[in-house]
Motif scaffolding. Structure first.
Motif, PDB file in Angstrom:
ATOM      1  N   VAL A 241       0.861  -1.178   0.000  1.00  0.00           N
ATOM      2  CA  VAL A 241       0.000   0.000   0.000  1.00  0.00           C
ATOM      3  C   VAL A 241       0.900   1.232   0.000  1.00  0.00           C
ATOM      4  O   VAL A 241       1.938   1.247   0.666  1.00  0.00           O
ATOM      5  CB  VAL A 241      -0.947   0.014   1.223  1.00  0.00           C
ATOM      6  N   ALA A 242       0.535   2.226  -0.795  1.00  0.00           N
ATOM      7  CA  ALA A 242       1.211   3.525  -0.760  1.00  0.00           C
ATOM      8  C   ALA A 242       0.388   4.446   0.125  1.00  0.00           C
ATOM      9  O   ALA A 242      -0.837   4.523  -0.016  1.00  0.00           O
ATOM     10  CB  ALA A 242       1.344   4.105  -2.163  1.00  0.00           C
ATOM     11  N   ARG A 243       1.041   5.153   1.035  1.00  0.00           N
ATOM     12  CA  ARG A 243       0.308   5.887   2.062  1.00  0.00           C
ATOM     13  C   ARG A 243      -0.415   7.121   1.532  1.00  0.00           C
ATOM     14  O   ARG A 243      -1.508   7.450   2.001  1.00  0.00           O
ATOM     15  CB  ARG A 243       1.263   6.308   3.180  1.00  0.00           C
ATOM     16  N   SER A 244       0.190   7.847   0.590  1.00  0.00           N
ATOM     17  CA  SER A 244      -0.402   9.113   0.146  1.00  0.00           C
ATOM     18  C   SER A 244       0.082   9.441  -1.257  1.00  0.00           C
ATOM     19  O   SER A 244       0.929   8.737  -1.823  1.00  0.00           O
ATOM     20  CB  SER A 244      -0.004  10.241   1.105  1.00  0.00           C
ATOM     21  N   ALA A 245      -0.429  10.542  -1.807  1.00  0.00           N
ATOM     22  CA  ALA A 245      -0.018  10.974  -3.141  1.00  0.00           C
ATOM     23  C   ALA A 245       1.476  11.251  -3.198  1.00  0.00           C
ATOM     24  O   ALA A 245       2.101  11.126  -4.259  1.00  0.00           O
ATOM     25  CB  ALA A 245      -0.806  12.218  -3.548  1.00  0.00           C
ATOM     26  N   GLN A 246       2.060  11.617  -2.082  1.00  0.00           N
ATOM     27  CA  GLN A 246       3.498  11.877  -2.019  1.00  0.00           C
ATOM     28  C   GLN A 246       4.308  10.601  -2.252  1.00  0.00           C
ATOM     29  O   GLN A 246       5.479  10.659  -2.609  1.00  0.00           O
ATOM     30  CB  GLN A 246       3.838  12.468  -0.651  1.00  0.00           C
ATOM     31  N   ASP A 247       3.666   9.453  -2.066  1.00  0.00           N
ATOM     32  CA  ASP A 247       4.349   8.167  -2.167  1.00  0.00           C
ATOM     33  C   ASP A 247       4.033   7.441  -3.467  1.00  0.00           C
ATOM     34  O   ASP A 247       4.248   6.227  -3.564  1.00  0.00           O
ATOM     35  CB  ASP A 247       3.954   7.287  -0.976  1.00  0.00           C
ATOM     36  N   ASN A 251       0.622   9.051 -10.104  1.00  0.00           N
ATOM     37  CA  ASN A 251      -0.595   9.280  -9.336  1.00  0.00           C
ATOM     38  C   ASN A 251      -0.811   8.161  -8.319  1.00  0.00           C
ATOM     39  O   ASN A 251      -0.385   7.023  -8.524  1.00  0.00           O
ATOM     40  CB  ASN A 251      -1.819   9.337 -10.267  1.00  0.00           C
ATOM     41  N   LEU A 252      -1.494   8.500  -7.240  1.00  0.00           N
ATOM     42  CA  LEU A 252      -1.877   7.518  -6.239  1.00  0.00           C
ATOM     43  C   LEU A 252      -3.055   6.700  -6.754  1.00  0.00           C
ATOM     44  O   LEU A 252      -3.995   7.245  -7.340  1.00  0.00           O
ATOM     45  CB  LEU A 252      -2.272   8.220  -4.940  1.00  0.00           C
ATOM     46  N   ARG A 253      -2.996   5.399  -6.533  1.00  0.00           N
ATOM     47  CA  ARG A 253      -4.069   4.531  -7.006  1.00  0.00           C
ATOM     48  C   ARG A 253      -5.351   4.799  -6.226  1.00  0.00           C
ATOM     49  O   ARG A 253      -5.379   4.708  -5.000  1.00  0.00           O
ATOM     50  CB  ARG A 253      -3.660   3.068  -6.852  1.00  0.00           C
ATOM     51  N   MET A 254      -6.425   5.109  -6.942  1.00  0.00           N
ATOM     52  CA  MET A 254      -7.704   5.436  -6.312  1.00  0.00           C
ATOM     53  C   MET A 254      -8.832   4.511  -6.755  1.00  0.00           C
ATOM     54  O   MET A 254      -9.957   4.626  -6.266  1.00  0.00           O
ATOM     55  CB  MET A 254      -8.088   6.884  -6.645  1.00  0.00           C
ATOM     56  N   SER A 255      -8.547   3.618  -7.686  1.00  0.00           N
ATOM     57  CA  SER A 255      -9.585   2.748  -8.224  1.00  0.00           C
ATOM     58  C   SER A 255      -9.063   1.317  -8.288  1.00  0.00           C
ATOM     59  O   SER A 255      -7.885   1.097  -8.629  1.00  0.00           O
ATOM     60  CB  SER A 255      -9.988   3.228  -9.623  1.00  0.00           C
ATOM     61  N   PRO A 256      -9.924   0.343  -7.952  1.00  0.00           N
ATOM     62  CA  PRO A 256     -11.289   0.489  -7.454  1.00  0.00           C
ATOM     63  C   PRO A 256     -11.316   1.093  -6.048  1.00  0.00           C
ATOM     64  O   PRO A 256     -10.291   1.108  -5.360  1.00  0.00           O
ATOM     65  CB  PRO A 256     -11.818  -0.949  -7.457  1.00  0.00           C
ATOM     66  N   PRO A 257     -12.476   1.573  -5.603  1.00  0.00           N
ATOM     67  CA  PRO A 257     -12.568   2.272  -4.311  1.00  0.00           C
ATOM     68  C   PRO A 257     -12.070   1.462  -3.122  1.00  0.00           C
ATOM     69  O   PRO A 257     -11.649   2.042  -2.117  1.00  0.00           O
ATOM     70  CB  PRO A 257     -14.069   2.575  -4.192  1.00  0.00           C
ATOM     71  N   GLN A 258     -12.091   0.130  -3.222  1.00  0.00           N
ATOM     72  CA  GLN A 258     -11.650  -0.686  -2.090  1.00  0.00           C
ATOM     73  C   GLN A 258     -10.191  -0.411  -1.738  1.00  0.00           C
ATOM     74  O   GLN A 258      -9.796  -0.524  -0.576  1.00  0.00           O
ATOM     75  CB  GLN A 258     -11.840  -2.172  -2.400  1.00  0.00           C
ATOM     76  N   HIS A 259      -9.375  -0.025  -2.725  1.00  0.00           N
ATOM     77  CA  HIS A 259      -7.983   0.311  -2.424  1.00  0.00           C
ATOM     78  C   HIS A 259      -7.909   1.507  -1.477  1.00  0.00           C
ATOM     79  O   HIS A 259      -7.030   1.572  -0.615  1.00  0.00           O
ATOM     80  CB  HIS A 259      -7.216   0.606  -3.713  1.00  0.00           C
TER      81      HIS A 259
END
Length: 388
Positions: A241-247, A251-259
């Motif tokens: 898991v990447a903690r935030s957009a900084q990581d 882009n930070l993975r946002m899909s599917p919403p379960q992530h």
């Protein structure tokens, strides 16, 4: 994201990281921990043809440098601990296990002054959830300096609630200025929609997302139990898991919403100092658990060592292969996370982020350095108003 925002640029990060080419330091003055998802240990046991033409320094711009466990340990100044994840060794493959044990020991051509190492494995026994590729999936290996092992290690054990070969706990004695330590080698579950099966009867009980959330809960409980017994915790490995957009880049993975739910659950349980809730509503139930309502509690308030010392710095550990440019798509999913009680002992943290350091894997190694408070001098970036 503009690539110029990365500091330092990918081609320089390995040179600037603080743990490379340093003299060996012995515990208890210094404890140096490395972690690396090697994506299969076999390349580290096969000598390339170039190895017969004399020793060569690794080219940090090339990913074709010879892979060698002993060479890695030597190059990084003989660290105390090297945690490997995703070793992909079948539990029946005794020959490979012996080969790894031999590969980390002092050889006949090594200097007698070089330290020796021991290797311990936790490999999958789950016949329903870890059966692909001839059972050469998952698995972790803890490589420990023998002088440290002989003097300080009390025991090395798996955890009762995992049968996929994902966790190995090294418990040490309290000696000198050090508390008891529990060093946890972790290869966390990757959340997907694939089914997760009951480990006893093979019935589908949920998805791999559900199992990921359940492992978060079980690991949190295990850490609480260890802390109640007086252990300081060093949790190192691939957290998936990447903690935030900084990581994440670009882009930070946002899909599917379960992530997003998985990420929020990870943050709440391990880093928050506030009340946690059953964010993900995991449904996968193992024989060791039941469906009682989980008691709300305070998050563990642990410290992400890299982010704590470098609050504004971008650095990534997962660099998938097949990209035209190293660093164009990457994430910081590997971490070394510690109890808040060890904050003063933490002095360095980083990753060796070059194609050469990635080697045959799709991850790069990361490290953290600790010293007891009478020795420690933290090397921390400007952190005004920034937490871990």
């Amino acid at each position: 994201m503009n690539r110029t925002e990365i500091s330092p640029p990918p081609s320089k990060r390995g040179k600037l990281s603080g743990s490379q080419n340093v003299p060996a330091a012995s515990f208890p003055e210094v404890l140096r921990t490395f972690s690396w998802n090697v994506n299969g240990i076999q390349p580290f046991l096969q000598r390339s043809i170039t190895s017969f033409f004399g020793a060569q320094e690794p080219d940090i711009q090339s990913d074709t440098a010879e892979a060698s466990l002993r060479g890695f340990l030597r190059r990084h100044g003989w660290p105390t601990i090297l945690f490997l994840q995703e070793v992909k060794v079948s539990p029946e493959d005794a020959a490979t296990i012996r080969a790894v044990e031999k590969a980390v020991r002092v050889g006949s051509k090594d200097s007698s002054s070089e330290p020796d190492y021991v290797a311990y494995f936790c490999l999958p026994s789950d016949k329903f959830n870890a059966r692909g590729f001839g059972r050469k999936v998952y698995g972790v290996c803890s490589i420990i300096r023998k002088d440290f092992f002989d003097r300080f290690v009390d025991r090395i054990r798996p955890v009762s609630w995992d049968t996929e070969g994902r966790f190995l706990v090294t418990e040490t004695k309290a000696i000198g200025n050090w508390p008891k330590l529990a060093l946890i080698n972790a290869y966390m579950v990757n959340g997907t929609e694939n089914p997760y099966k009951n480990t006893v009867n093979g019935r589908v009980t949920g998805t791999r997302h559900d199992r990921k959330l359940q492992v978060h809960r079980l690991l949190e409980a295990a850490i609480r139990e260890l802390q109640a017994k007086g252990f300081g915790i060093i949790l190192a490995g691939d957290m998936n898991v990447a903690r935030s957009a900084q990581d994440a880049c670009p882009n930070l993975r946002m899909s599917p919403p379960q992530h997003c739910l998985n990420r929020a659950d990870f943050e709440a349980r391990f880093f928050s100092k506030h009340a946690t809730s059953d964010i993900g509503h995991d449904r996968a139930v193992s024989p060791e658990s039941d469906r009682r309502e989980e008691r709300l509690d305070i998050g563990l308030g642990m410290i992400d060592t890299f982010r704590f010392l470098h609050p504004d710095k971008r650095g990534y550990t997962y660099h998938p292969r097949g990209r035209k440019v190293f660093g164009e798509s990457c994430d910081r999913v590997d971490m070394i996370i510690i109890s808040a009680s060890l904050e003063k002992e933490l002095t360095e943290a980083g990753m060796h982020e070059t194609p050469g350091d990635r080697g045959p894997s799709d991850h790069v190694p990361l490290y953290a350095r600790f010293a007891p408070r009478t020795f420690s001098t933290p090397n921390r970036d400007d952190t005004s108003g920034v937490g871990a």
